[in-house]
Scaffold this active site. Structure first.
Site, PDB file in Angstrom:
ATOM      1  N   LYS A 115      40.010  33.286  41.451  1.00  0.00           N
ATOM      2  CA  LYS A 115      39.926  33.843  40.103  1.00  0.00           C
ATOM      3  C   LYS A 115      39.813  35.359  40.269  1.00  0.00           C
ATOM      4  CE  LYS A 115      36.397  33.334  36.527  1.00  0.00           C
ATOM      5  NZ  LYS A 115      35.160  32.609  36.201  1.00  0.00           N
TER       6      LYS A 115
ATOM      7  N   SER B 166      30.253  38.055  30.743  1.00  0.00           N
ATOM      8  CA  SER B 166      31.617  38.103  31.276  1.00  0.00           C
ATOM      9  C   SER B 166      32.199  39.514  31.248  1.00  0.00           C
ATOM     10  CB  SER B 166      32.521  37.185  30.458  1.00  0.00           C
ATOM     11  OG  SER B 166      33.857  37.341  30.884  1.00  0.00           O
ATOM     12  N   ALA B 167      32.937  39.824  32.311  1.00  0.00           N
ATOM     13  CA  ALA B 167      33.653  41.113  32.368  1.00  0.00           C
ATOM     14  C   ALA B 167      34.735  41.192  31.289  1.00  0.00           C
ATOM     15  CB  ALA B 167      34.274  41.291  33.751  1.00  0.00           C
ATOM     16  N   ASP B 168      35.065  40.044  30.673  1.00  0.00           N
ATOM     17  CA  ASP B 168      36.039  40.067  29.565  1.00  0.00           C
ATOM     18  C   ASP B 168      35.548  40.983  28.444  1.00  0.00           C
ATOM     19  OD1 ASP B 168      37.324  38.095  31.021  1.00  0.00           O
ATOM     20  OD2 ASP B 168      36.961  36.487  29.580  1.00  0.00           O
TER      21      ASP B 168
ATOM     22  N   ASP C 243      24.204  37.246  33.109  1.00  0.00           N
ATOM     23  CA  ASP C 243      25.576  36.736  33.177  1.00  0.00           C
ATOM     24  C   ASP C 243      26.325  37.040  31.877  1.00  0.00           C
ATOM     25  OD1 ASP C 243      27.952  35.499  33.652  1.00  0.00           O
ATOM     26  OD2 ASP C 243      27.114  33.565  34.222  1.00  0.00           O
TER      27      ASP C 243
ATOM     28  N   VAL D  19      40.868  36.747  31.616  1.00  0.00           N
ATOM     29  CA  VAL D  19      41.191  37.527  30.415  1.00  0.00           C
ATOM     30  C   VAL D  19      41.083  39.025  30.737  1.00  0.00           C
ATOM     31  CG1 VAL D  19      40.380  38.123  28.084  1.00  0.00           C
ATOM     32  CG2 VAL D  19      40.574  35.722  28.773  1.00  0.00           C
TER      33      VAL D  19
ATOM     34  N   GLU E 123      47.582  34.276  30.599  1.00  0.00           N
ATOM     35  CA  GLU E 123      46.786  34.426  31.836  1.00  0.00           C
ATOM     36  C   GLU E 123      47.022  33.297  32.848  1.00  0.00           C
ATOM     37  OE1 GLU E 123      42.778  33.134  31.983  1.00  0.00           O
ATOM     38  OE2 GLU E 123      42.625  32.877  29.816  1.00  0.00           O
TER      39      GLU E 123
ATOM     40  N   LYS F 109      33.381  29.528  23.472  1.00  0.00           N
ATOM     41  CA  LYS F 109      32.751  28.217  23.528  1.00  0.00           C
ATOM     42  C   LYS F 109      31.259  28.336  23.370  1.00  0.00           C
ATOM     43  CE  LYS F 109      35.520  26.646  26.955  1.00  0.00           C
ATOM     44  NZ  LYS F 109      35.816  27.996  26.872  1.00  0.00           N
TER      45      LYS F 109
HETATM   46  N1  PSU Z   1      37.406  29.868  28.739  1.00  0.00           N
HETATM   47  C1  PSU Z   1      38.217  28.781  28.708  1.00  0.00           C
HETATM   48  N2  PSU Z   1      39.102  28.571  29.700  1.00  0.00           N
HETATM   49  C2  PSU Z   1      39.215  29.439  30.732  1.00  0.00           C
HETATM   50  C3  PSU Z   1      38.380  30.601  30.729  1.00  0.00           C
HETATM   51  C4  PSU Z   1      37.497  30.763  29.728  1.00  0.00           C
HETATM   52  O1  PSU Z   1      38.133  27.976  27.801  1.00  0.00           O
HETATM   53  O2  PSU Z   1      40.030  29.196  31.627  1.00  0.00           O
HETATM   54  C5  PSU Z   1      38.547  31.592  31.831  1.00  0.00           C
HETATM   55  C6  PSU Z   1      39.288  32.827  31.298  1.00  0.00           C
HETATM   56  O3  PSU Z   1      40.181  33.258  32.294  1.00  0.00           O
HETATM   57  C7  PSU Z   1      38.173  33.842  31.135  1.00  0.00           C
HETATM   58  C8  PSU Z   1      37.254  33.454  32.262  1.00  0.00           C
HETATM   59  O4  PSU Z   1      38.599  35.170  31.239  1.00  0.00           O
HETATM   60  O5  PSU Z   1      37.280  32.043  32.285  1.00  0.00           O
HETATM   61  C9  PSU Z   1      35.873  33.989  32.066  1.00  0.00           C
HETATM   62  O6  PSU Z   1      35.164  33.804  33.236  1.00  0.00           O
HETATM   63  P1  PSU Z   1      33.734  34.499  33.426  1.00  0.00           P
HETATM   64  O7  PSU Z   1      32.846  33.815  32.425  1.00  0.00           O
HETATM   65  O8  PSU Z   1      33.384  34.232  34.829  1.00  0.00           O
HETATM   66  O9  PSU Z   1      33.935  35.955  33.133  1.00  0.00           O
HETATM   67 MN    MN Z   2      29.879  35.412  34.622  1.00  0.00          MN
END
Ligand code: PSU
Ligand code: MN
Length: 310
Positions: free
Chosen positions: A86, A140-142, A138, A106, A25, A159
């Site tokens: 992003k 994640s869309a992941d 909140d 992701v 990514e 994490k």
């Molecule tokens: N966790 C990490 N490093 C990162 C990310 C997550 O340790 O760089 C990034 C990844 O690209 C993941 C994104 O898909 O953060 C998730 O962001 P959000 O929580 O806004 O969906």
């Molecule tokens: Mn988010």
């Protein structure tokens, strides 16, 4: 392939020949680390994948095109331009239509990899259900992408800036198979253990590849998560890192950080307050995941179908 996709010749050839390819990514480059660590990290991931005999495909949006397999110069661009937005699934169409650059999360990288026919993707950690999501929503869309897109993601778990038990509940509801690579416990990124278990422990790349293959042959078309603990020698002390995480969460709260800024903010806070220890751990686990993803992709490519005609 759709008109917005540009696959580099090496990746295209590997895919056509049924050789192992591992996606990487670009959010991790532009928003996960500072320059020049981000450049070093991106280059090393590619090298590690090659050492295992697989082809790396770092994916990002470059002037409105989804590039599958960025050039060295393009990777450098994402490393030097930390203002590149992003890009998650919801952002893709707008960024592409405007002809801009986008650093894929992701979620977006899974989406783009699947468009190109890439089955494996190595990253650090996935996004998940944030602590306090009961109030903030909140999530994640992941996770939603894992529910819908057929790519196997190799990561070091999630994490503990996230709520790991709730993240696992979400994955269960979404029908996502979660494997533990030589572990029965879901790893917590900086540490090998989270206190939550995984349902399926696998001991080898072949065993993981067999499960991915079986899923494909069954026609189950959503994502699969392969979680790999950070190597023991690189693990951070759990009490130490969790103290730092609590402080980072408080700082985010006090500064009213919201939405897509939250994860990069928390990462940057940890990098700062641990004086680089979190960065060293983060790099080590990403390299380890890249190596294991390449091994699993290679094992997958050498598996025979369960029966003729599949
Ligand atoms: N966790 C990490 N490093 C990162 C990310 C997550 O340790 O760089 C990034 C990844 O690209 C993941 C994104 O898909 O953060 C998730 O962001 P959000 O929580 O806004 O969906
Ligand atoms: Mn988010």
């Amino acid at each position: 392939m759709n008109a917005y996709l540009e696959c580099n010749p090496e990746v295209k050839e590997a895919l056509e020949a049924g050789k192992p390819v591992v996606a990487l990514e670009t959010t991790i480059i532009s928003h996960g680390f500072n320059y020049p660590e981000n450049l070093d990290c991106a280059q090393t991931c590619e090298r590690v994948i090659r050492e295992e005999g697989a082809v790396p495909a770092t994916i990002g949006i470059v002037r409105g095109k989804i590039k599958i397999g960025l050039s060295g110069e393009e990777i450098r661009y994402f490393a030097e331009h930390r203002e590149v937005p992003k890009c998650s699934r919801r952002d893709a169409a707008a960024i592409i239509a405007r002809g801009e650059y986008g650093a894929g999360t992701v979620a977006a990288t899974m989406l783009f990899a699947s468009m190109a026919g890439i089955r494996f993707f190595a990253t650090g950690g996935i996004g998940g259900v944030h602590r306090g999501a009961q109030q903030t929503f909140d999530i994640s869309a992941d996770l939603e992408e894992l529910a819908r897109t057929d790519v196997a993601v190799v990561c070091a778990g999630a994490k503990s800036i996230l709520d790991i038990p709730l993240t696992l509940e979400y994955l269960e509801t979404a029908g996502v198979t979660v494997l533990g690579f030589q572990t029965g416990e879901f790893p917590a990124f900086y540490t090998r253990k989270s206190g939550s278990t995984v349902d399926y422990r696998v001991e080898s790349a072949e065993e993981a590849a067999r499960i991915v293959k079986t899923k494909t042959e069954l026609g189950i078309q959503n994502g699969l998560l392969i979680t790999v603990p950070i190597p023991e020698k690189d693990e951070l002390n759990p009490v130490y890192i969790n103290d730092n995480i609590v402080r980072a969460l408080e700082a985010a709260e006090n500064q009213e950080i919201r939405g897509k800024a939250t994860t990069p903010f928390l990462l940057a806070e940890l990098h700062r307050t641990t004086g680089g220890k979190s960065v060293a751990a983060n790099k080590a686990l990403v390299f380890n995941n890249s190596r294991i993803a390449a091994k699993i992709a290679a094992a997958y490519c050498s598996l025979q179908p369960a029966s003729p005609g599949l």
